[in-house]
Design a protein around this motif. Structure first.
Motif, PDB file in Angstrom:
ATOM      1  N   ALA A 271      -3.771 -11.185 -52.668  1.00  0.00           N
ATOM      2  CA  ALA A 271      -3.343 -12.519 -52.230  1.00  0.00           C
ATOM      3  C   ALA A 271      -1.882 -12.572 -51.774  1.00  0.00           C
ATOM      4  O   ALA A 271      -1.589 -13.104 -50.695  1.00  0.00           O
ATOM      5  N   PRO A 272      -0.915 -12.038 -52.538  1.00  0.00           N
ATOM      6  CA  PRO A 272       0.475 -12.096 -52.077  1.00  0.00           C
ATOM      7  C   PRO A 272       0.700 -11.330 -50.772  1.00  0.00           C
ATOM      8  O   PRO A 272       1.431 -11.797 -49.886  1.00  0.00           O
ATOM      9  N   ALA A 273       0.068 -10.162 -50.644  1.00  0.00           N
ATOM     10  CA  ALA A 273       0.228  -9.366 -49.427  1.00  0.00           C
ATOM     11  C   ALA A 273      -0.383 -10.071 -48.227  1.00  0.00           C
ATOM     12  O   ALA A 273       0.181 -10.060 -47.122  1.00  0.00           O
ATOM     13  N   VAL A 274      -1.551 -10.694 -48.424  1.00  0.00           N
ATOM     14  CA  VAL A 274      -2.206 -11.418 -47.335  1.00  0.00           C
ATOM     15  C   VAL A 274      -1.337 -12.578 -46.864  1.00  0.00           C
ATOM     16  O   VAL A 274      -1.180 -12.817 -45.660  1.00  0.00           O
ATOM     17  N   ALA A 275      -0.765 -13.305 -47.812  1.00  0.00           N
ATOM     18  CA  ALA A 275       0.094 -14.438 -47.461  1.00  0.00           C
ATOM     19  C   ALA A 275       1.288 -13.990 -46.613  1.00  0.00           C
ATOM     20  O   ALA A 275       1.676 -14.666 -45.647  1.00  0.00           O
ATOM     21  N   LYS A 276       1.865 -12.843 -46.961  1.00  0.00           N
ATOM     22  CA  LYS A 276       2.999 -12.329 -46.200  1.00  0.00           C
ATOM     23  C   LYS A 276       2.577 -11.815 -44.825  1.00  0.00           C
ATOM     24  O   LYS A 276       3.314 -11.942 -43.844  1.00  0.00           O
ATOM     25  N   ALA A 277       1.393 -11.214 -44.758  1.00  0.00           N
ATOM     26  CA  ALA A 277       0.960 -10.544 -43.529  1.00  0.00           C
ATOM     27  C   ALA A 277       0.347 -11.480 -42.503  1.00  0.00           C
ATOM     28  O   ALA A 277       0.334 -11.163 -41.309  1.00  0.00           O
ATOM     29  N   LEU A 278      -0.168 -12.624 -42.922  1.00  0.00           N
ATOM     30  CA  LEU A 278      -0.947 -13.473 -42.020  1.00  0.00           C
ATOM     31  C   LEU A 278      -0.230 -13.824 -40.716  1.00  0.00           C
ATOM     32  O   LEU A 278      -0.835 -13.733 -39.639  1.00  0.00           O
ATOM     33  N   PRO A 279       1.032 -14.249 -40.739  1.00  0.00           N
ATOM     34  CA  PRO A 279       1.678 -14.585 -39.464  1.00  0.00           C
ATOM     35  C   PRO A 279       1.710 -13.413 -38.478  1.00  0.00           C
ATOM     36  O   PRO A 279       1.447 -13.584 -37.287  1.00  0.00           O
ATOM     37  N   ALA A 280       2.006 -12.207 -38.990  1.00  0.00           N
ATOM     38  CA  ALA A 280       2.065 -11.034 -38.120  1.00  0.00           C
ATOM     39  C   ALA A 280       0.670 -10.623 -37.656  1.00  0.00           C
ATOM     40  O   ALA A 280       0.476 -10.233 -36.495  1.00  0.00           O
ATOM     41  N   ILE A 281      -0.307 -10.705 -38.559  1.00  0.00           N
ATOM     42  CA  ILE A 281      -1.687 -10.359 -38.197  1.00  0.00           C
ATOM     43  C   ILE A 281      -2.199 -11.292 -37.100  1.00  0.00           C
ATOM     44  O   ILE A 281      -2.909 -10.871 -36.172  1.00  0.00           O
ATOM     45  N   ALA A 282      -1.848 -12.558 -37.183  1.00  0.00           N
ATOM     46  CA  ALA A 282      -2.306 -13.542 -36.194  1.00  0.00           C
ATOM     47  C   ALA A 282      -1.801 -13.206 -34.802  1.00  0.00           C
ATOM     48  O   ALA A 282      -2.434 -13.572 -33.800  1.00  0.00           O
ATOM     49  N   GLU A 283      -0.689 -12.500 -34.715  1.00  0.00           N
ATOM     50  CA  GLU A 283      -0.109 -12.164 -33.417  1.00  0.00           C
ATOM     51  C   GLU A 283      -0.780 -10.965 -32.755  1.00  0.00           C
ATOM     52  O   GLU A 283      -0.578 -10.732 -31.561  1.00  0.00           O
ATOM     53  N   VAL A 284      -1.576 -10.209 -33.513  1.00  0.00           N
ATOM     54  CA  VAL A 284      -2.188  -8.999 -32.940  1.00  0.00           C
ATOM     55  C   VAL A 284      -3.711  -9.048 -32.938  1.00  0.00           C
ATOM     56  O   VAL A 284      -4.350  -8.126 -32.423  1.00  0.00           O
ATOM     57  N   THR A 285      -4.320 -10.087 -33.499  1.00  0.00           N
ATOM     58  CA  THR A 285      -5.781 -10.205 -33.523  1.00  0.00           C
ATOM     59  C   THR A 285      -6.243 -11.407 -32.698  1.00  0.00           C
ATOM     60  O   THR A 285      -5.462 -12.307 -32.400  1.00  0.00           O
ATOM     61  N   ILE A 286      -7.517 -11.398 -32.338  1.00  0.00           N
ATOM     62  CA  ILE A 286      -8.116 -12.487 -31.578  1.00  0.00           C
ATOM     63  C   ILE A 286      -8.367 -13.662 -32.513  1.00  0.00           C
ATOM     64  O   ILE A 286      -8.995 -13.499 -33.576  1.00  0.00           O
TER      65      ILE A 286
END
Length: 246
Positions: free
Chosen positions: A214-229
């Motif tokens: 959960a903590p890692a996902v919360a941190k990663a979500l903004p960056a992940i959103a920039e590289v996925t559809i």
């Protein structure tokens, strides 16, 4: 499993039992996944057919070294157009994959398989971390998303930064028995899809994974959103009715 596509809250499911030995990816690992949409009336028949007719072949080829893993699973969270059951096997070569497939097609299919909608995947692991596991059962979870064209390397960097350290810690302390990151080797879906997966020994272990991630996902979500559809993320949650890794 969809790709390694592959987990479940049924009482009495046996745990994945760790034995000596672990495996890092030092060579390509390929996984052939066969997905089936089995009519509900034939679910038990499908599982029994695997147990009686397919498992002996897979177990022999596992012991022979032709493959390093095999499994069969039943979907927990069903969708209208989704698949209900999967079988798969993994090998360090296409020759190993084909040796299994050649032997299995000689086995007469059950009526449950003959009448079911069917889809195959051939995956290649980008990350593959496992330990020796006796033939048993457990849980399998897959998170998959479509990466934007040209951003596969950045997605991998983010996965290595945020997801891999958590999975590695969970693997080392025995919470999970395996984890990995796959892409399709033969593209039957969009080539941008990436499949992040893990195998867990119990529902309690799945809860521990969720809490740790959960903590890692919360941190990663903004960056992940920039590289996925946008909107491409899906999950698959399955009960491993049969699982073994050597």
């Amino acid at each position: 499993m969809t790709g390694k596509i592959r987990s479940i809250f049924l009482a009495g499911v046996a745990l994945l039992l760790p034995l000596a030995g672990t495996a890092q990816q030092d060579k390509p690992i390929y996984t052939f996944v066969a997905e089936w949409d089995v009519p509900r009336a034939h679910w038990n028949e499908f599982t029994s057919h695997f147990e009686q007719n397919l498992k002996p072949v897979l177990e022999r080829l596992l012991n022979d070294g032709a493959i390093v893993e095999y499994a069969a699973s039943a979907t927990v969270v069903h969708t209208k157009e989704g698949f209900t059951h999967s079988t798969w096997w993994s090998a360090p070569s296409i020759a190993g994959i084909e040796r299994v497939r050649t032997e299995l097609i000689r086995v007469a299919p059950s009526p449950a398989m003959a009448s079911a909608k069917h889809h195959d995947h051939l995956l290649r692991s980008m990350v593959y971390r496992t330990r020796t596991t006796a033939p048993t059962s457990g849980y399998f979870y897959v998170n998959f998303a479509q990466v934007q064209p040209g951003k596969g390397e950045k997605y991998r960097e983010l996965w290595d930064q945020y997801a891999k350290p958590v999975f590695e810690e969970l693997f080392n302390n025995g919470t999970i028995l395996a984890y990995g990151l796959d892409a399709e080797y033969v593209h039957t879906d969009d080539p941008g899809y990436r499949f992040s997966w893990y195998a867990a020994p119990s529902a309690d272990a799945v809860d521990k994974v969720n809490a740790a991630l959960a903590p890692a996902v919360a941190k990663a979500l903004p960056a992940i959103a920039e590289v996925t559809i946008v909107g491409s993320h899906r999950d698959s949650f399955e009960r491993l009715t049969h699982y073994a890794h050597k």
